[in-house]
Design an enzyme around this catalytic site. Sequence first.
Site, PDB file in Angstrom:
ATOM      1  N   LYS A  89       0.044   6.140   5.238  1.00 52.21           N
ATOM      2  CA  LYS A  89      -0.996   5.095   5.226  1.00 52.21           C
ATOM      3  C   LYS A  89      -1.052   4.387   6.570  1.00 52.21           C
ATOM      4  O   LYS A  89      -0.011   4.143   7.194  1.00 52.21           O
ATOM      5  CB  LYS A  89      -0.705   4.064   4.129  1.00 52.21           C
ATOM      6  CG  LYS A  89      -0.379   4.688   2.797  1.00 52.21           C
ATOM      7  CD  LYS A  89      -0.073   3.694   1.710  1.00 52.21           C
ATOM      8  CE  LYS A  89       0.600   4.388   0.545  1.00 52.21           C
ATOM      9  NZ  LYS A  89       2.057   4.546   0.669  1.00 52.21           N
ATOM     10  N   ASP A 141       5.289  10.100  -0.748  1.00 50.47           N
ATOM     11  CA  ASP A 141       4.352   9.030  -0.378  1.00 50.47           C
ATOM     12  C   ASP A 141       5.042   8.027   0.538  1.00 50.47           C
ATOM     13  O   ASP A 141       5.967   7.324   0.127  1.00 50.47           O
ATOM     14  CB  ASP A 141       3.869   8.298  -1.644  1.00 50.47           C
ATOM     15  CG  ASP A 141       2.821   7.241  -1.317  1.00 50.47           C
ATOM     16  OD1 ASP A 141       1.630   7.589  -1.300  1.00 50.47           O
ATOM     17  OD2 ASP A 141       3.194   6.082  -1.042  1.00 50.47           O
ATOM     18  N   HIS A 145      -4.311   1.404   4.146  1.00 47.91           N
ATOM     19  CA  HIS A 145      -3.308   0.737   3.308  1.00 47.91           C
ATOM     20  C   HIS A 145      -3.855  -0.534   2.631  1.00 47.91           C
ATOM     21  O   HIS A 145      -3.511  -0.834   1.490  1.00 47.91           O
ATOM     22  CB  HIS A 145      -2.089   0.392   4.181  1.00 47.91           C
ATOM     23  CG  HIS A 145      -0.801   0.297   3.435  1.00 47.91           C
ATOM     24  ND1 HIS A 145       0.411   0.597   4.009  1.00 47.91           N
ATOM     25  CD2 HIS A 145      -0.511  -0.080   2.170  1.00 47.91           C
ATOM     26  CE1 HIS A 145       1.372   0.411   3.111  1.00 47.91           C
ATOM     27  NE2 HIS A 145       0.845  -0.002   2.000  1.00 47.91           N
TER      28      HIS A 145
END
Length: 291
Positions: free
Chosen positions: A77, A47, A110
Amino acid sequence: MTQQTYVTLNNGVKIPQFGLGVFLVDGDNNTEDAVIEALKLGYRHIDTAHAYFNERGVGEAIKKSGIPREEIFVTSKLWPTEYGEGLTYKAVEKMLKRLQLDYIDMVLLHHPMRDFIGGWKDLEKLNADGKVKAIGISNFDKDFNKLDELLKVAKVMPAVCQSECHPYQTQQKLRNALGKYNTLIEAYYPIGHGDKNLINEPIFTKLAQKYNKTNVQIILRWHIQYGNIVIPKSSNPVHIKENFEIFDFELSPEEMEEIKKLDTAKYYFLVPFAEYEKIIDGYNENVAKYD
Ligand SMILES: NC(=O)c1ccc[n+]([C@@H]2O[C@H](COP(=O)([O-])OP(=O)(O)OC[C@H]3O[C@@H](n4cnc5c(N)ncnc54)[C@H](OP(=O)(O)O)[C@@H]3O)[C@@H](O)[C@H]2O)c1
Protein backbone atom coordinates in the site's frame (compact mmCIF):
# COMPACT_ATOMS: atom_id res chain seq x y z
CA MET A 1 -1.86 -29.30 3.81
CA THR A 2 -5.35 -27.82 3.64
CA GLN A 3 -6.76 -26.75 0.27
CA GLN A 4 -7.23 -23.00 0.23
CA THR A 5 -9.78 -21.12 -1.86
CA TYR A 6 -9.19 -18.51 -4.56
CA VAL A 7 -11.44 -15.73 -5.80
CA THR A 8 -11.31 -13.79 -9.06
CA LEU A 9 -10.93 -10.02 -8.97
CA ASN A 10 -12.95 -7.76 -11.31
CA ASN A 11 -10.06 -7.69 -13.81
CA GLY A 12 -9.78 -11.49 -14.02
CA VAL A 13 -6.75 -11.81 -11.72
CA LYS A 14 -6.96 -14.70 -9.24
CA ILE A 15 -6.16 -14.08 -5.58
CA PRO A 16 -5.89 -16.54 -2.69
CA GLN A 17 -8.88 -15.63 -0.51
CA PHE A 18 -6.76 -16.02 2.62
CA GLY A 19 -3.42 -14.36 3.36
CA LEU A 20 -1.01 -13.26 6.06
CA GLY A 21 -1.19 -9.64 7.20
CA VAL A 22 2.04 -8.19 8.57
CA PHE A 23 0.89 -4.92 10.16
CA LEU A 24 2.77 -4.45 13.46
CA VAL A 25 5.19 -7.30 12.79
CA ASP A 26 8.24 -5.52 14.09
CA GLY A 27 11.00 -5.01 11.54
CA ASP A 28 12.24 -6.82 8.46
CA ASN A 29 13.83 -9.78 10.27
CA ASN A 30 10.74 -10.76 12.26
CA THR A 31 8.63 -10.26 9.15
CA GLU A 32 10.91 -12.49 7.11
CA ASP A 33 10.53 -15.23 9.76
CA ALA A 34 6.73 -14.94 9.88
CA VAL A 35 6.38 -14.94 6.08
CA ILE A 36 8.73 -17.91 5.66
CA GLU A 37 6.75 -19.82 8.28
CA ALA A 38 3.48 -19.00 6.51
CA LEU A 39 4.78 -19.89 3.04
CA LYS A 40 6.05 -23.24 4.35
CA LEU A 41 2.54 -24.03 5.62
CA GLY A 42 0.98 -23.20 2.24
CA TYR A 43 0.03 -19.52 2.57
CA ARG A 44 0.36 -17.88 -0.85
CA HIS A 45 -0.81 -14.33 -0.13
CA ILE A 46 0.98 -11.65 1.89
CA ASP A 47 -0.41 -8.22 2.79
CA THR A 48 2.08 -5.49 3.64
CA ALA A 49 2.37 -1.70 3.21
CA HIS A 50 5.05 0.95 2.94
CA ALA A 51 3.93 2.20 6.37
CA TYR A 52 4.47 -1.24 8.00
CA PHE A 53 8.22 -0.75 7.49
CA ASN A 54 8.71 -4.41 6.63
CA GLU A 55 8.38 -4.75 2.84
CA ARG A 56 12.07 -5.70 2.65
CA GLY A 57 11.43 -8.61 5.02
CA VAL A 58 8.52 -9.77 2.84
CA GLY A 59 10.70 -9.59 -0.29
CA GLU A 60 13.55 -11.46 1.35
CA ALA A 61 11.23 -14.26 2.54
CA ILE A 62 9.73 -14.67 -0.94
CA LYS A 63 13.19 -14.86 -2.49
CA LYS A 64 14.47 -17.38 0.06
CA SER A 65 11.31 -19.55 -0.09
CA GLY A 66 12.20 -20.79 -3.57
CA ILE A 67 8.47 -20.83 -4.41
CA PRO A 68 7.78 -19.74 -8.02
CA ARG A 69 6.96 -16.03 -8.06
CA GLU A 70 3.66 -16.53 -9.88
CA GLU A 71 2.34 -18.71 -7.04
CA ILE A 72 2.57 -15.91 -4.48
CA PHE A 73 0.21 -12.93 -4.32
CA VAL A 74 1.78 -9.81 -2.78
CA THR A 75 -0.18 -6.71 -1.83
CA SER A 76 1.37 -3.47 -0.65
CA LYS A 77 0.00 0.00 0.00
CA LEU A 78 1.08 3.52 -0.82
CA TRP A 79 1.18 6.21 1.82
CA PRO A 80 -0.75 9.50 1.14
CA THR A 81 2.56 11.41 0.86
CA GLU A 82 3.26 9.24 -2.22
CA TYR A 83 0.06 10.19 -4.06
CA GLY A 84 0.15 12.36 -7.18
CA GLU A 85 0.65 12.06 -10.93
CA GLY A 86 4.28 11.17 -11.57
CA LEU A 87 4.96 10.83 -7.84
CA THR A 88 3.00 7.61 -7.39
CA TYR A 89 4.65 5.99 -10.41
CA LYS A 90 8.08 6.62 -8.90
CA ALA A 91 6.91 5.48 -5.44
CA VAL A 92 5.84 2.11 -6.86
CA GLU A 93 9.19 1.75 -8.66
CA LYS A 94 10.85 2.15 -5.24
CA MET A 95 8.39 -0.31 -3.72
CA LEU A 96 9.35 -2.87 -6.35
CA LYS A 97 12.98 -2.46 -5.30
CA ARG A 98 12.21 -2.82 -1.58
CA LEU A 99 10.25 -6.00 -2.34
CA GLN A 100 12.88 -7.23 -4.86
CA LEU A 101 10.09 -7.96 -7.34
CA ASP A 102 9.54 -7.31 -11.06
CA TYR A 103 5.83 -6.76 -10.51
CA ILE A 104 3.47 -6.41 -7.54
CA ASP A 105 0.21 -8.35 -7.58
CA MET A 106 -1.84 -5.57 -6.02
CA VAL A 107 -1.16 -2.03 -4.82
CA LEU A 108 -3.68 -0.07 -2.74
CA LEU A 109 -4.10 3.56 -1.80
CA HIS A 110 -3.78 3.14 1.96
CA HIS A 111 -5.97 6.09 3.02
CA PRO A 112 -8.44 8.46 1.30
CA MET A 113 -6.33 11.56 1.75
CA ARG A 114 -4.22 14.13 -0.14
CA ASP A 115 -4.12 13.69 -3.93
CA PHE A 116 -5.71 10.25 -4.09
CA ILE A 117 -7.09 11.03 -7.56
CA GLY A 118 -3.58 11.72 -8.92
CA GLY A 119 -2.39 8.58 -7.15
CA TRP A 120 -5.14 6.52 -8.78
CA LYS A 121 -4.29 7.84 -12.26
CA ASP A 122 -0.70 6.67 -11.81
CA LEU A 123 -1.86 3.31 -10.48
CA GLU A 124 -3.88 2.91 -13.67
CA LYS A 125 -0.71 3.58 -15.70
CA LEU A 126 1.30 1.12 -13.61
CA ASN A 127 -1.46 -1.43 -14.16
CA ALA A 128 -1.41 -0.84 -17.94
CA ASP A 129 2.39 -1.19 -17.93
CA GLY A 130 2.15 -4.55 -16.12
CA LYS A 131 4.11 -3.38 -13.07
CA VAL A 132 1.03 -3.86 -10.90
CA LYS A 133 -1.49 -6.60 -11.74
CA ALA A 134 -4.44 -5.21 -9.78
CA ILE A 135 -5.17 -1.89 -8.08
CA GLY A 136 -7.40 -1.06 -5.17
CA ILE A 137 -8.23 1.21 -2.28
CA SER A 138 -8.34 1.03 1.48
CA ASN A 139 -10.26 2.84 4.22
CA PHE A 140 -12.70 4.44 1.76
CA ASP A 141 -15.59 3.06 3.81
CA LYS A 142 -16.05 6.00 6.16
CA ASP A 143 -16.32 8.85 3.68
CA PHE A 144 -18.52 7.93 0.73
CA ASN A 145 -17.97 11.37 -0.87
CA LYS A 146 -14.34 10.47 -1.43
CA LEU A 147 -15.31 7.06 -2.71
CA ASP A 148 -17.74 8.67 -5.19
CA GLU A 149 -15.08 11.20 -6.25
CA LEU A 150 -12.69 8.36 -7.07
CA LEU A 151 -15.27 6.17 -8.80
CA LYS A 152 -16.34 9.13 -10.98
CA VAL A 153 -12.89 9.54 -12.55
CA ALA A 154 -11.63 5.95 -12.39
CA LYS A 155 -11.10 4.21 -15.72
CA VAL A 156 -10.13 1.04 -13.87
CA MET A 157 -12.51 0.22 -11.03
CA PRO A 158 -10.87 -0.77 -7.73
CA ALA A 159 -10.37 -4.52 -7.45
CA VAL A 160 -10.81 -4.39 -3.68
CA CYS A 161 -11.59 -2.02 -0.88
CA GLN A 162 -9.57 -3.15 2.12
CA SER A 163 -11.52 -2.10 5.22
CA GLU A 164 -12.16 -2.98 8.80
CA CYS A 165 -14.48 -5.98 8.64
CA HIS A 166 -15.44 -8.66 11.18
CA PRO A 167 -18.64 -10.16 12.57
CA TYR A 168 -19.40 -6.91 14.45
CA GLN A 169 -18.92 -4.86 11.24
CA THR A 170 -19.85 -6.64 8.02
CA GLN A 171 -19.61 -3.51 5.80
CA GLN A 172 -23.08 -3.80 4.28
CA LYS A 173 -23.16 -0.18 3.05
CA LEU A 174 -19.79 -0.53 1.36
CA ARG A 175 -20.77 -3.86 -0.19
CA ASN A 176 -23.90 -2.24 -1.62
CA ALA A 177 -21.92 0.72 -3.00
CA LEU A 178 -19.26 -1.45 -4.63
CA GLY A 179 -21.30 -4.47 -5.71
CA LYS A 180 -21.96 -3.13 -9.21
CA TYR A 181 -18.21 -2.85 -9.88
CA ASN A 182 -17.51 -6.34 -8.49
CA THR A 183 -15.08 -4.70 -6.09
CA LEU A 184 -14.43 -7.18 -3.29
CA ILE A 185 -14.18 -6.47 0.43
CA GLU A 186 -10.79 -7.31 1.86
CA ALA A 187 -11.21 -7.66 5.61
CA TYR A 188 -8.71 -6.07 7.94
CA TYR A 189 -9.04 -6.47 11.74
CA PRO A 190 -10.72 -9.77 10.75
CA ILE A 191 -10.60 -11.03 14.35
CA GLY A 192 -11.16 -7.56 15.79
CA HIS A 193 -7.43 -6.83 16.06
CA GLY A 194 -7.33 -9.72 18.57
CA ASP A 195 -10.30 -8.47 20.66
CA LYS A 196 -11.13 -11.12 23.26
CA ASN A 197 -14.77 -10.00 23.48
CA LEU A 198 -15.29 -10.76 19.82
CA ILE A 199 -13.26 -13.97 19.86
CA ASN A 200 -15.09 -15.28 22.95
CA GLU A 201 -18.63 -14.61 21.75
CA PRO A 202 -20.69 -17.64 22.88
CA ILE A 203 -21.73 -18.48 19.30
CA PHE A 204 -18.08 -18.99 18.33
CA THR A 205 -17.41 -21.11 21.43
CA LYS A 206 -20.45 -23.27 20.61
CA LEU A 207 -19.39 -23.75 16.97
CA ALA A 208 -15.77 -24.34 17.95
CA GLN A 209 -16.92 -27.27 20.10
CA LYS A 210 -19.15 -28.61 17.35
CA TYR A 211 -16.47 -28.54 14.65
CA ASN A 212 -13.48 -29.25 16.92
CA LYS A 213 -11.92 -25.92 15.94
CA THR A 214 -10.87 -22.80 17.84
CA ASN A 215 -13.06 -19.69 18.09
CA VAL A 216 -10.64 -17.82 15.81
CA GLN A 217 -10.90 -20.55 13.19
CA ILE A 218 -14.70 -20.22 13.27
CA ILE A 219 -14.44 -16.46 12.69
CA LEU A 220 -11.96 -16.88 9.85
CA ARG A 221 -14.14 -19.58 8.26
CA TRP A 222 -17.11 -17.20 8.49
CA HIS A 223 -15.09 -14.61 6.50
CA ILE A 224 -14.32 -17.16 3.78
CA GLN A 225 -17.96 -18.22 3.42
CA TYR A 226 -19.11 -14.59 3.57
CA GLY A 227 -16.99 -13.95 0.46
CA ASN A 228 -14.39 -11.72 2.06
CA ILE A 229 -10.72 -11.81 1.25
CA VAL A 230 -9.18 -12.19 4.71
CA ILE A 231 -5.69 -11.39 5.96
CA PRO A 232 -5.27 -12.13 9.70
CA LYS A 233 -1.99 -11.00 11.19
CA SER A 234 0.17 -13.23 13.32
CA SER A 235 3.84 -13.51 14.08
CA ASN A 236 3.24 -16.48 16.37
CA PRO A 237 3.95 -19.77 14.51
CA VAL A 238 1.19 -21.57 16.46
CA HIS A 239 -1.38 -18.97 15.40
CA ILE A 240 -0.06 -18.83 11.82
CA LYS A 241 -0.72 -22.58 11.54
CA GLU A 242 -4.06 -22.47 13.37
CA ASN A 243 -5.40 -19.63 11.23
CA PHE A 244 -4.76 -21.50 7.99
CA GLU A 245 -6.57 -24.69 9.08
CA ILE A 246 -10.03 -23.52 8.07
CA PHE A 247 -10.54 -25.21 4.71
CA ASP A 248 -11.65 -28.64 5.98
CA PHE A 249 -15.07 -27.77 7.41
CA GLU A 250 -18.10 -25.70 6.52
CA LEU A 251 -20.56 -23.61 8.55
CA SER A 252 -24.22 -24.23 7.71
CA PRO A 253 -26.40 -21.43 6.24
CA GLU A 254 -28.24 -21.28 9.60
CA GLU A 255 -24.94 -20.83 11.45
CA MET A 256 -23.89 -18.10 9.01
CA GLU A 257 -27.22 -16.37 9.72
CA GLU A 258 -26.74 -16.66 13.46
CA ILE A 259 -23.28 -15.05 13.23
CA LYS A 260 -24.78 -12.25 11.12
CA LYS A 261 -26.85 -11.21 14.14
CA LEU A 262 -23.64 -9.99 15.85
CA ASP A 263 -23.37 -7.14 13.32
CA THR A 264 -23.82 -3.80 15.08
CA ALA A 265 -21.71 -1.88 12.51
CA LYS A 266 -19.15 -1.36 15.28
CA TYR A 267 -15.75 0.09 14.39
CA TYR A 268 -12.65 -0.46 16.51
CA PHE A 269 -10.95 2.36 14.62
CA LEU A 270 -13.23 5.35 14.39
CA VAL A 271 -12.09 8.94 15.02
CA PRO A 272 -13.20 12.30 13.61
CA PHE A 273 -11.59 13.03 10.23
CA ALA A 274 -9.26 15.79 11.53
CA GLU A 275 -7.88 13.45 14.17
CA TYR A 276 -7.60 10.62 11.64
CA GLU A 277 -5.54 12.93 9.36
CA LYS A 278 -3.29 13.82 12.30
CA ILE A 279 -2.70 10.16 13.17
CA ILE A 280 -1.84 9.43 9.54
CA ASP A 281 0.48 12.45 9.26
CA GLY A 282 2.29 11.14 12.34
CA TYR A 283 3.70 8.35 10.14
CA ASN A 284 4.98 10.62 7.33
CA GLU A 285 8.51 11.03 8.59
CA ASN A 286 9.12 7.33 9.18
CA VAL A 287 7.59 6.43 5.84
CA ALA A 288 10.03 8.82 4.15
CA LYS A 289 12.92 7.19 6.06
CA TYR A 290 11.97 3.63 5.03
CA ASP A 291 12.76 4.46 1.44
N1 LIG B 1 -5.55 -1.04 5.29
C1 LIG B 1 -5.43 -0.72 6.55
O1 LIG B 1 -5.53 0.47 6.93
C2 LIG B 1 -5.18 -1.80 7.55
C3 LIG B 1 -5.36 -1.55 8.93
C4 LIG B 1 -5.13 -2.59 9.81
C5 LIG B 1 -4.75 -3.84 9.33
N2 LIG B 1 -4.58 -4.06 8.00
C6 LIG B 1 -4.16 -5.38 7.45
O2 LIG B 1 -4.98 -6.40 8.03
C7 LIG B 1 -4.16 -7.34 8.72
C8 LIG B 1 -4.91 -7.89 9.91
O3 LIG B 1 -5.32 -6.87 10.81
P1 LIG B 1 -4.73 -6.73 12.28
O4 LIG B 1 -3.41 -7.36 12.31
O5 LIG B 1 -4.74 -5.35 12.68
O6 LIG B 1 -5.81 -7.50 13.18
P2 LIG B 1 -6.26 -9.02 13.30
O7 LIG B 1 -5.65 -9.88 12.26
O8 LIG B 1 -7.75 -8.99 13.46
O9 LIG B 1 -5.67 -9.43 14.73
C9 LIG B 1 -4.31 -9.59 14.96
C10 LIG B 1 -4.12 -9.89 16.43
O10 LIG B 1 -4.70 -11.15 16.75
C11 LIG B 1 -3.72 -12.03 17.26
N3 LIG B 1 -3.97 -13.38 16.71
C12 LIG B 1 -3.75 -13.82 15.45
N4 LIG B 1 -4.12 -15.10 15.32
C13 LIG B 1 -4.60 -15.48 16.53
C14 LIG B 1 -5.11 -16.71 17.03
N5 LIG B 1 -5.23 -17.78 16.25
N6 LIG B 1 -5.50 -16.75 18.34
C15 LIG B 1 -5.41 -15.66 19.12
N7 LIG B 1 -4.91 -14.48 18.72
C16 LIG B 1 -4.51 -14.39 17.42
C17 LIG B 1 -2.38 -11.48 16.81
O11 LIG B 1 -1.37 -11.80 17.75
P3 LIG B 1 -0.13 -12.80 17.39
O12 LIG B 1 0.75 -12.12 16.40
O13 LIG B 1 0.50 -12.99 18.72
O14 LIG B 1 -0.74 -14.06 16.85
C18 LIG B 1 -2.67 -9.99 16.80
O15 LIG B 1 -2.53 -9.46 18.11
C19 LIG B 1 -2.91 -6.52 9.08
O16 LIG B 1 -1.80 -7.30 9.41
C20 LIG B 1 -2.72 -5.72 7.80
O17 LIG B 1 -2.12 -6.51 6.80
C21 LIG B 1 -4.81 -3.05 7.11
